[in-house]
Motif scaffolding. Structure first.
Motif, mmCIF file in Angstrom:
data_model
loop_
_atom_site.group_PDB
_atom_site.id
_atom_site.type_symbol
_atom_site.label_atom_id
_atom_site.label_comp_id
_atom_site.label_asym_id
_atom_site.label_seq_id
_atom_site.Cartn_x
_atom_site.Cartn_y
_atom_site.Cartn_z
ATOM 1 N N UNK A 226 0.834 -1.204 0.000
ATOM 2 C CA UNK A 226 0.000 0.000 0.000
ATOM 3 C C UNK A 226 0.869 1.255 0.000
ATOM 4 N N UNK A 227 1.897 1.278 0.856
ATOM 5 C CA UNK A 227 2.775 2.452 0.932
ATOM 6 C C UNK A 227 3.505 2.672 -0.388
ATOM 7 N N UNK A 228 4.013 1.587 -0.992
ATOM 8 C CA UNK A 228 4.743 1.709 -2.251
ATOM 9 C C UNK A 228 3.824 2.182 -3.377
ATOM 10 N N UNK A 229 2.633 1.594 -3.456
ATOM 11 C CA UNK A 229 1.688 1.979 -4.499
ATOM 12 C C UNK A 229 1.257 3.438 -4.339
ATOM 13 N N UNK A 230 0.928 3.835 -3.101
ATOM 14 C CA UNK A 230 0.487 5.208 -2.865
ATOM 15 C C UNK A 230 1.582 6.206 -3.226
ATOM 16 N N UNK A 231 2.813 5.924 -2.799
ATOM 17 C CA UNK A 231 3.918 6.825 -3.097
ATOM 18 C C UNK A 231 4.188 6.921 -4.591
ATOM 19 N N UNK A 232 4.163 5.788 -5.284
ATOM 20 C CA UNK A 232 4.419 5.774 -6.729
ATOM 21 C C UNK A 232 3.313 6.497 -7.493
ATOM 22 N N UNK A 233 2.065 6.199 -7.146
ATOM 23 C CA UNK A 233 0.963 6.835 -7.852
ATOM 24 C C UNK A 233 0.922 8.342 -7.575
ATOM 25 N N UNK A 234 1.222 8.730 -6.341
ATOM 26 C CA UNK A 234 1.299 10.142 -6.030
ATOM 27 C C UNK A 234 2.388 10.843 -6.833
ATOM 28 N N UNK A 235 3.517 10.157 -7.031
ATOM 29 C CA UNK A 235 4.615 10.739 -7.805
ATOM 30 C C UNK A 235 4.222 10.906 -9.273
ATOM 31 N N UNK A 236 3.582 9.886 -9.838
ATOM 32 C CA UNK A 236 3.165 9.969 -11.242
ATOM 33 C C UNK A 236 2.157 11.093 -11.436
ATOM 34 N N UNK A 237 1.199 11.223 -10.518
ATOM 35 C CA UNK A 237 0.221 12.304 -10.618
ATOM 36 C C UNK A 237 0.883 13.675 -10.504
ATOM 37 N N UNK A 238 1.897 13.768 -9.648
ATOM 38 C CA UNK A 238 2.631 15.035 -9.501
ATOM 39 C C UNK A 238 3.333 15.408 -10.798
ATOM 40 N N UNK A 239 3.959 14.429 -11.434
ATOM 41 C CA UNK A 239 4.647 14.675 -12.705
ATOM 42 C C UNK A 239 3.641 15.068 -13.784
ATOM 43 N N UNK A 240 2.506 14.371 -13.844
ATOM 44 C CA UNK A 240 1.494 14.685 -14.851
ATOM 45 C C UNK A 240 0.909 16.083 -14.634
ATOM 46 N N UNK A 241 0.757 16.486 -13.362
ATOM 47 C CA UNK A 241 0.260 17.834 -13.101
ATOM 48 C C UNK A 241 1.259 18.882 -13.572
ATOM 49 N N UNK A 242 2.554 18.597 -13.372
ATOM 50 C CA UNK A 242 3.588 19.525 -13.827
ATOM 51 C C UNK A 242 3.574 19.641 -15.351
ATOM 52 N N UNK A 243 3.403 18.506 -16.036
ATOM 53 C CA UNK A 243 3.334 18.531 -17.504
ATOM 54 C C UNK A 243 2.096 19.299 -17.955
ATOM 55 N N UNK A 244 0.989 19.074 -17.277
ATOM 56 C CA UNK A 244 -0.248 19.776 -17.612
ATOM 57 C C UNK A 244 -0.066 21.288 -17.479
ATOM 58 N N UNK A 245 0.608 21.704 -16.429
ATOM 59 C CA UNK A 245 0.840 23.140 -16.213
ATOM 60 C C UNK A 245 1.778 23.708 -17.271
ATOM 61 N N UNK A 246 2.825 22.938 -17.607
ATOM 62 C CA UNK A 246 3.815 23.423 -18.578
ATOM 63 C C UNK A 246 3.250 23.501 -19.989
ATOM 64 N N UNK A 247 2.248 22.695 -20.304
ATOM 65 C CA UNK A 247 1.674 22.668 -21.660
ATOM 66 C C UNK A 247 0.384 23.463 -21.762
ATOM 67 N N UNK A 248 0.109 24.293 -20.744
ATOM 68 C CA UNK A 248 -1.120 25.087 -20.734
ATOM 69 C C UNK A 248 -2.353 24.198 -20.891
ATOM 70 N N UNK A 249 -2.423 23.199 -20.048
ATOM 71 C CA UNK A 249 -3.585 22.316 -20.066
ATOM 72 C C UNK A 249 -3.646 21.452 -21.305
ATOM 73 N N UNK A 250 -2.484 20.849 -21.678
ATOM 74 C CA UNK A 250 -2.405 19.947 -22.832
ATOM 75 C C UNK A 250 -2.746 20.670 -24.134
ATOM 76 N N UNK A 251 -2.498 21.981 -24.145
ATOM 77 C CA UNK A 251 -2.721 22.775 -25.338
ATOM 78 C C UNK A 251 -4.150 23.234 -25.541
ATOM 79 N N UNK A 252 -5.056 22.815 -24.667
ATOM 80 C CA UNK A 252 -6.469 23.200 -24.823
ATOM 81 C C UNK A 252 -7.024 23.786 -23.528
ATOM 82 N N UNK A 253 -6.138 24.179 -22.610
ATOM 83 C CA UNK A 253 -6.550 24.805 -21.345
ATOM 84 C C UNK A 253 -7.448 23.891 -20.513
ATOM 85 N N UNK A 254 -7.137 22.596 -20.504
ATOM 86 C CA UNK A 254 -7.924 21.628 -19.733
ATOM 87 C C UNK A 254 -7.202 21.287 -18.436
ATOM 88 N N UNK A 255 -7.928 21.316 -17.337
ATOM 89 C CA UNK A 255 -7.375 20.936 -16.038
ATOM 90 C C UNK A 255 -7.911 19.569 -15.658
#
Length: 247
Positions: free
Chosen positions: A109-138
């Motif tokens: 549980x701890x490993x899965x939660x930490x890994x999934x939290x990390x992936x979501x953090x990276x995806x949020x950073x990409x979303x912010x850097x690309x202005x919402x995937x190019x279409x302003x989507x959050x």
């Protein structure tokens, strides 16, 4: 990982730690279900939202925010209920003790939660850097929960996974300990308590205070602090009931 569980895993002999790891490997049998399926569902929701918003003309006044990210948390709840109801009898059949089973499950549980939290953090950073995937989507960055500090963002994503996973473990343990009747009684009890709380809040006209609490409480406390306390509570109750659970 809760404090009690962490002490069980860290303050043990090498032999017991090996048994904990062996127990954790048993839980990895369901890895495609517990880890793969949530991301498949989340990815499907993301693609659907991407296509829909991509077809709609952009309007600066529109709020293109979706709630699709919740799907991965809901599926984490379902997956870990199955971790107890399906894997627990199999583990006991392999002579794994209940204590080692719970410790191994906590590691997963701890490993899965930490890994999934990390992936979501990276995806949020990409979303912010690309202005919402190019279409302003959050999609990954819920506005009120966005943190500039990447570590705090990771914490906000990770802790709810822990709370929901241990809630699932508690639910699965109630089922194994008391059967279907006990599970239904627990559900009815939760509904009654929730209904009584709603009646009390309505009678005392306290819904405004509840709203102010939700608005004024810092997101870090609301989404990470209180769920962390619940995770500890759920883990402790689950471990206690597991001692007398039957396959």
């Amino acid at each position: 990982m809760t404090t009690a569980t962490a002490s069980d895993v860290l303050a043990t002999t090498p032999a017991r730690r090996r048994r904990h790891l062996a127990s954790a490997r048993i839980h990895l049998v369901n890895l495609p279900l517990s880890l793969g399926m949530p991301w498949l569902i989340l990815g499907s929701a993301f693609v659907v939202n991407l296509i829909i918003f991509g077809m709609i003309p952009m309007d600066p006044g529109d709020a293109r925010t979706t709630g699709g990210i919740m799907s991965i948390y809901i599926f984490a709840l379902i997956a870990h209920i199955l971790s107890v109801t399906q894997t627990f009898p199999f583990a006991l059949g392999l002579s794994v003790t209940r204590r080692d089973f719970f410790a191994g499950l906590s590691l997963v549980i701890a490993a899965e939660a930490g890994l999934q939290g990390l992936v979501l953090t990276v995806l949020r950073a990409i979303e912010s850097a690309t202005n919402g995937w190019g279409i302003d989507m959050t999609f990954f960055g819920v506005p009120v929960l966005v943190q500039e500090n990447w570590f705090l963002q990771w914490v906000l994503y990770t802790v709810p996974f822990l709370a929901l996973s241990y809630l699932a473990v508690l639910a699965g343990t109630v089922y194994k300990r008391f059967g279907q009747a006990g599970m239904w009684l627990a559900i009815i009890g939760v509904v009654l308590v929730g209904g009584a709380a709603a009646v009390l809040l309505t009678w005392s006209q306290s819904w405004g205070a509840v709203g102010r609490f939700l608005v004024e409480t810092p997101p870090l406390a609301l989404v990470a602090g209180y769920p962390a306390i619940l995770a500890v509570l759920f883990a402790g109750l689950g471990r206690l009931l597991l001692r007398r659970a039957t396959p």
